[in-house]
Design a protein around this motif. Structure first.
Motif, short mmCIF file in Angstrom:
data_model
loop_
_atom_site.label_atom_id
_atom_site.label_comp_id
_atom_site.label_asym_id
_atom_site.label_seq_id
_atom_site.Cartn_x
_atom_site.Cartn_y
_atom_site.Cartn_z
N GLU A 288 -85.17 -38.67 20.07
CA GLU A 288 -84.64 -37.32 20.29
C GLU A 288 -85.43 -36.25 19.55
O GLU A 288 -85.35 -35.07 19.89
N ASP A 289 -86.19 -36.62 18.52
CA ASP A 289 -86.86 -35.64 17.67
C ASP A 289 -88.31 -35.43 18.12
O ASP A 289 -88.98 -36.36 18.56
N GLN A 335 -91.98 -36.43 11.96
CA GLN A 335 -90.77 -35.90 12.60
C GLN A 335 -89.96 -35.16 11.54
O GLN A 335 -89.73 -35.69 10.46
N LYS A 336 -89.58 -33.93 11.86
CA LYS A 336 -88.81 -33.10 10.92
C LYS A 336 -89.50 -33.01 9.56
O LYS A 336 -88.86 -32.99 8.51
#
Length: 352
Positions: A288-289, A335-336
């Protein structure tokens, strides 16, 4: 009637290439994605494996390389399949266990011996267990060191790290990583990831379905792109996954390295091959990321320097000796803002 040959190496038992192994041994749904053909024990810590590499493949064969070489990631996939199958067959890892990649390495010392010829390529491997982890007499992890042979010629080496979790242990690990959020499935993931995909030839591809980079930009000696999640790709997602497979991120790193080398140093993807890859995975990539890939290419020496180099199509030209030198590229996947894995790749001219 023809008979599939056996390959005999001075350091390996004879290996059979008549048929592929059971697809379940290598965690594949499609028979066409199975390349491993044989496994034979050597001793308690090593075994031999054979793989047949296809001359044509919708994903692994989609390259602009001239002359055409077998995809280094296909060779690495054959090694990965040999590691998975060996864990089941020789170390009693149960079929329901989840396999987690910790690291991958590949080095091709003689890439000219990997040319696509008039018959399928017969790869043989000598695999040694460098480290074995156990808990309560159950194997929970294996680190593999692999010698790669074409016939009797040693062409390179690879290394793979795997950790094994039973279904409950894996679910607990994944839920902890996701703060208790339910696991997703790539089977229900959108067919298209928002963003502008790169033109295929910029990453050495002909088929746009095999391009996994979006919104790529170059600033100075670095490049950045988003990873496109090809959830319905027949090879990259052979079966549903609850996370980003390591080989999908590796494909993104390879493509960004080629794109950066072309834009920053002028290396043509049709003449540029990965000869080394080294990656260590630090956490799961979530579906999802957004996954951000960032590549760094070493700066060229300034004009007037004794180390001045001229970056030409397909390699780094030493103006004094006219010898191509490899180009290292570093790629980070995040990611993030948190690291998933880091890659060190080496690009070189395709041997004439």
């Amino acid at each position: 009637m023809t008979t599939a040959p056996e390959v005999v190496s001075p350091v390996l038992p004879a290996l059979d290439y008549t048929r592929t192994v059971d697809r379940l041994l290598v965690h594949r749904d499609a028979l066409g994605e199975v390349f491993l053909t044989d496994l034979k024990a050597i001793d308690g810590t090593s075994y031999a494996a054979g793989a047949q590499l296809p001359r044509s493949h919708a994903y692994y064969g989609d390259h602009l390389l001239r002359p055409n070489c077998h995809d280094p990631l296909l060779i690495l996939e054959a090694c990965r399949q040999a590691a998975l199958a060996g864990a089941h067959r020789f170390f009693a890892v149960p079929a329901d266990n989840k396999f987690i990649l910790t690291h991958l390495r590949l080095r091709l010392d003689q890439p000219h011996l990997t040319y696509v010829g008039t018959s399928p390529f017969l790869l043989s491997m000598r695999i040694r267990i460098a480290s074995r982890k156990e808990r309560e007499r159950r194997v929970t992890g294996l680190d593999y060191e692999i010698e790669l042979y074409a016939g009797s010629s040693l062409i390179g080496a690879a290394a793979i790290g795997l950790r094994f979790k039973n279904p409950n242990g894996y679910l607990t690990l994944r839920l902890n990583n996701r703060d208790g959020m339910a696991l997703p499935s790539s089977a229900s993931y959108p067919a298209a990831t928002p963003g502008a995909p790169l033109t295929p030839h910029l990453v050495g591809r002909a088929n746009p379905d095999n391009v996994v980079l979006l919104d790529a930009v170059v600033v100075g000696d670095s490049a950045q792109a988003l990873l496109r999640i090809p959830a319905h790709h027949a090879s990259l997602f052979d079966h549903p996954q609850d996370h980003l497979p390591g080989m999908v991120i590796a494909e993104g790193a390879r493509q960004l390295a080629l794109f950066a080398a072309l834009d920053i140093r002028g290396l043509a993807p049709s003449k540029t091959l990965i000869t080394e890859l080294d990656v260590r995975f630090s956490r799961f990539g979530e579906l999802e990321d957004d996954t951000v890939l960032s590549a760094t290419v070493p700066q060229a020496a300034p004009t007037g320097s004794e180390e001045v180099t001229d970056y030409t199509l397909g390699g780094v030209l030493d103006p004094l000796g006219g010898v191509d030198a490899p180009l290292p590229v570093h790629v980070e996947a995040t990611q993030k803002g948190e690291s998933l894995c880091s890659f060190d790749l080496v690009l070189a001219r395709v041997p004439a």
